[in-house]
Design a protein around this motif. Structure first.
Motif, PDB file in Angstrom:
ATOM      1  N   SER A 162       0.826  -1.211   0.000  1.00  0.00           N
ATOM      2  CA  SER A 162       0.000   0.000   0.000  1.00  0.00           C
ATOM      3  C   SER A 162       0.858   1.258   0.000  1.00  0.00           C
ATOM      4  N   THR A 163       1.944   1.229   0.749  1.00  0.00           N
ATOM      5  CA  THR A 163       2.857   2.376   0.778  1.00  0.00           C
ATOM      6  C   THR A 163       3.499   2.591  -0.585  1.00  0.00           C
ATOM      7  N   LEU A 164       3.940   1.518  -1.221  1.00  0.00           N
ATOM      8  CA  LEU A 164       4.515   1.622  -2.566  1.00  0.00           C
ATOM      9  C   LEU A 164       3.494   2.218  -3.534  1.00  0.00           C
ATOM     10  N   SER A 165       2.283   1.700  -3.531  1.00  0.00           N
ATOM     11  CA  SER A 165       1.239   2.190  -4.425  1.00  0.00           C
ATOM     12  C   SER A 165       0.951   3.673  -4.193  1.00  0.00           C
ATOM     13  N   ALA A 166       0.761   4.046  -2.944  1.00  0.00           N
ATOM     14  CA  ALA A 166       0.432   5.436  -2.617  1.00  0.00           C
ATOM     15  C   ALA A 166       1.567   6.391  -2.970  1.00  0.00           C
ATOM     16  N   THR A 167       2.791   5.979  -2.707  1.00  0.00           N
ATOM     17  CA  THR A 167       3.951   6.814  -3.026  1.00  0.00           C
ATOM     18  C   THR A 167       4.087   7.003  -4.530  1.00  0.00           C
ATOM     19  N   ALA A 168       3.910   5.936  -5.284  1.00  0.00           N
ATOM     20  CA  ALA A 168       4.011   6.024  -6.745  1.00  0.00           C
ATOM     21  C   ALA A 168       2.906   6.908  -7.310  1.00  0.00           C
ATOM     22  N   LYS A 169       1.683   6.737  -6.843  1.00  0.00           N
ATOM     23  CA  LYS A 169       0.571   7.566  -7.323  1.00  0.00           C
ATOM     24  C   LYS A 169       0.811   9.039  -7.009  1.00  0.00           C
ATOM     25  N   LYS A 170       1.221   9.305  -5.797  1.00  0.00           N
ATOM     26  CA  LYS A 170       1.465  10.699  -5.391  1.00  0.00           C
ATOM     27  C   LYS A 170       2.573  11.314  -6.242  1.00  0.00           C
ATOM     28  N   GLY A 171       3.639  10.588  -6.459  1.00  0.00           N
ATOM     29  CA  GLY A 171       4.766  11.088  -7.239  1.00  0.00           C
ATOM     30  C   GLY A 171       4.441  11.282  -8.706  1.00  0.00           C
ATOM     31  N   LEU A 172       3.517  10.486  -9.228  1.00  0.00           N
ATOM     32  CA  LEU A 172       3.090  10.655 -10.616  1.00  0.00           C
ATOM     33  C   LEU A 172       2.347  11.978 -10.768  1.00  0.00           C
ATOM     34  N   GLY A 173       1.604  12.343  -9.735  1.00  0.00           N
ATOM     35  CA  GLY A 173       0.961  13.657  -9.714  1.00  0.00           C
ATOM     36  C   GLY A 173      -0.278  13.795 -10.576  1.00  0.00           C
ATOM     37  N   ASP A 174      -0.851  12.708 -11.032  1.00  0.00           N
ATOM     38  CA  ASP A 174      -2.032  12.748 -11.891  1.00  0.00           C
ATOM     39  C   ASP A 174      -2.911  11.553 -11.518  1.00  0.00           C
ATOM     40  N   PRO A 175      -3.843  11.752 -10.561  1.00  0.00           N
ATOM     41  CA  PRO A 175      -4.648  10.629 -10.082  1.00  0.00           C
ATOM     42  C   PRO A 175      -5.477   9.950 -11.173  1.00  0.00           C
ATOM     43  N   ALA A 176      -5.993  10.714 -12.134  1.00  0.00           N
ATOM     44  CA  ALA A 176      -6.794  10.120 -13.203  1.00  0.00           C
ATOM     45  C   ALA A 176      -5.930   9.216 -14.079  1.00  0.00           C
ATOM     46  N   LEU A 177      -4.750   9.689 -14.456  1.00  0.00           N
ATOM     47  CA  LEU A 177      -3.842   8.861 -15.250  1.00  0.00           C
ATOM     48  C   LEU A 177      -3.409   7.629 -14.461  1.00  0.00           C
ATOM     49  N   ALA A 178      -3.145   7.797 -13.187  1.00  0.00           N
ATOM     50  CA  ALA A 178      -2.756   6.654 -12.351  1.00  0.00           C
ATOM     51  C   ALA A 178      -3.834   5.573 -12.392  1.00  0.00           C
ATOM     52  N   GLU A 179      -5.085   5.968 -12.333  1.00  0.00           N
ATOM     53  CA  GLU A 179      -6.168   4.983 -12.368  1.00  0.00           C
ATOM     54  C   GLU A 179      -6.267   4.308 -13.736  1.00  0.00           C
ATOM     55  N   LEU A 180      -6.062   5.058 -14.821  1.00  0.00           N
ATOM     56  CA  LEU A 180      -6.047   4.429 -16.143  1.00  0.00           C
ATOM     57  C   LEU A 180      -4.958   3.361 -16.218  1.00  0.00           C
ATOM     58  N   VAL A 181      -3.798   3.671 -15.688  1.00  0.00           N
ATOM     59  CA  VAL A 181      -2.668   2.733 -15.699  1.00  0.00           C
ATOM     60  C   VAL A 181      -3.004   1.477 -14.901  1.00  0.00           C
ATOM     61  N   VAL A 182      -3.516   1.637 -13.686  1.00  0.00           N
ATOM     62  CA  VAL A 182      -3.777   0.452 -12.863  1.00  0.00           C
ATOM     63  C   VAL A 182      -4.947  -0.362 -13.401  1.00  0.00           C
ATOM     64  N   ILE A 183      -5.910   0.306 -14.016  1.00  0.00           N
ATOM     65  CA  ILE A 183      -7.019  -0.439 -14.626  1.00  0.00           C
ATOM     66  C   ILE A 183      -6.514  -1.246 -15.816  1.00  0.00           C
ATOM     67  N   ARG A 184      -5.677  -0.640 -16.660  1.00  0.00           N
ATOM     68  CA  ARG A 184      -5.179  -1.372 -17.832  1.00  0.00           C
ATOM     69  C   ARG A 184      -4.358  -2.585 -17.413  1.00  0.00           C
ATOM     70  N   ALA A 185      -3.477  -2.428 -16.448  1.00  0.00           N
ATOM     71  CA  ALA A 185      -2.703  -3.580 -15.969  1.00  0.00           C
ATOM     72  C   ALA A 185      -3.636  -4.642 -15.390  1.00  0.00           C
ATOM     73  N   SER A 186      -4.643  -4.212 -14.660  1.00  0.00           N
ATOM     74  CA  SER A 186      -5.584  -5.158 -14.051  1.00  0.00           C
ATOM     75  C   SER A 186      -6.407  -5.881 -15.103  1.00  0.00           C
ATOM     76  N   GLN A 187      -6.734  -5.199 -16.216  1.00  0.00           N
ATOM     77  CA  GLN A 187      -7.403  -5.875 -17.324  1.00  0.00           C
ATOM     78  C   GLN A 187      -6.503  -6.970 -17.888  1.00  0.00           C
ATOM     79  N   LEU A 188      -5.254  -6.631 -18.124  1.00  0.00           N
ATOM     80  CA  LEU A 188      -4.311  -7.593 -18.700  1.00  0.00           C
ATOM     81  C   LEU A 188      -4.096  -8.788 -17.784  1.00  0.00           C
ATOM     82  N   ASN A 189      -4.143  -8.553 -16.478  1.00  0.00           N
ATOM     83  CA  ASN A 189      -3.911  -9.607 -15.492  1.00  0.00           C
ATOM     84  C   ASN A 189      -5.196 -10.296 -15.020  1.00  0.00           C
ATOM     85  N   HIS A 190      -6.337  -9.885 -15.559  1.00  0.00           N
ATOM     86  CA  HIS A 190      -7.633 -10.495 -15.234  1.00  0.00           C
ATOM     87  C   HIS A 190      -7.950 -10.422 -13.742  1.00  0.00           C
ATOM     88  N   CYS A 191      -7.652  -9.283 -13.123  1.00  0.00           N
ATOM     89  CA  CYS A 191      -7.885  -9.143 -11.677  1.00  0.00           C
ATOM     90  C   CYS A 191      -9.205  -8.412 -11.426  1.00  0.00           C
TER      91      CYS A 191
END
Length: 148
Positions: A17-46
């Motif tokens: 959770s700390t890794l995820s939160a730190t990476a999202k915060k550092g990216l600085g774009d919450p909407a883009l962060a969600e697009l990224v995690v959704i796309r990976a989750s689609q590919l991984n069938h999660c």
């Protein structure tokens, strides 16, 4: 079906959770962060991660049109801008590792849109969501039960 553990060691969960939160915060774009995690989750069938991050994406103002076309982002015309496309290409390359590595052209495309610190956070976010996906899929955790 085999009974699988639902247990997640609290220290492991907190570290992830700390890794995820730190990476999202550092990216600085919450909407883009969600697009990224959704796309990976689609590919991984999660299903668990998709359910959670679709709700978060809506909360961060991601357009329904983008959510609906995310699985076909390369063919979606101007629904995604070049920065988003670069992040999604990097997400796919780092998630699937078809050639055993991220191709230079994919990395260079992302580097053209993100400065070094944001690119490092983007990569950290991709690594984090892939870890979460694998943690949930290996235990077959169903959707629901999260608080966005």
């Amino acid at each position: 079906m085999t009974v699988r553990t639902r247990l997640l060691d609290p220290a492991v969960g907190q570290a992830m959770s700390t890794l995820s939160a730190t990476a999202k915060k550092g990216l600085g774009d919450p909407a883009l962060a969600e697009l990224v995690v959704i796309r990976a989750s689609q590919l991984n069938h999660c299903a668990f991660c998709l359910d959670m991050h679709l709700a978060l994406a809506r909360k961060h103002g991601v357009r329904e049109e983008q959510l609906g076309l995310l699985a076909a982002w390369e063919e979606a015309g101007d629904i995604f801008d070049e920065r988003e496309r670069a992040a999604l290409a990097l997400t796919e390359a780092a998630t699937l590792l078809r050639d055993g590595f991220v191709p230079d052209e994919v990395y260079d495309r992302a580097a053209a849109h993100f400065d070094a610190p944001r690119l490092a956070h983007l990569i950290g976010l991709i690594v984090a969501i892939n870890s979460w996906n694998r943690m949930m899929v290996s235990r077959r955790i169903p959707p629901g039960g999260h608080t966005p």
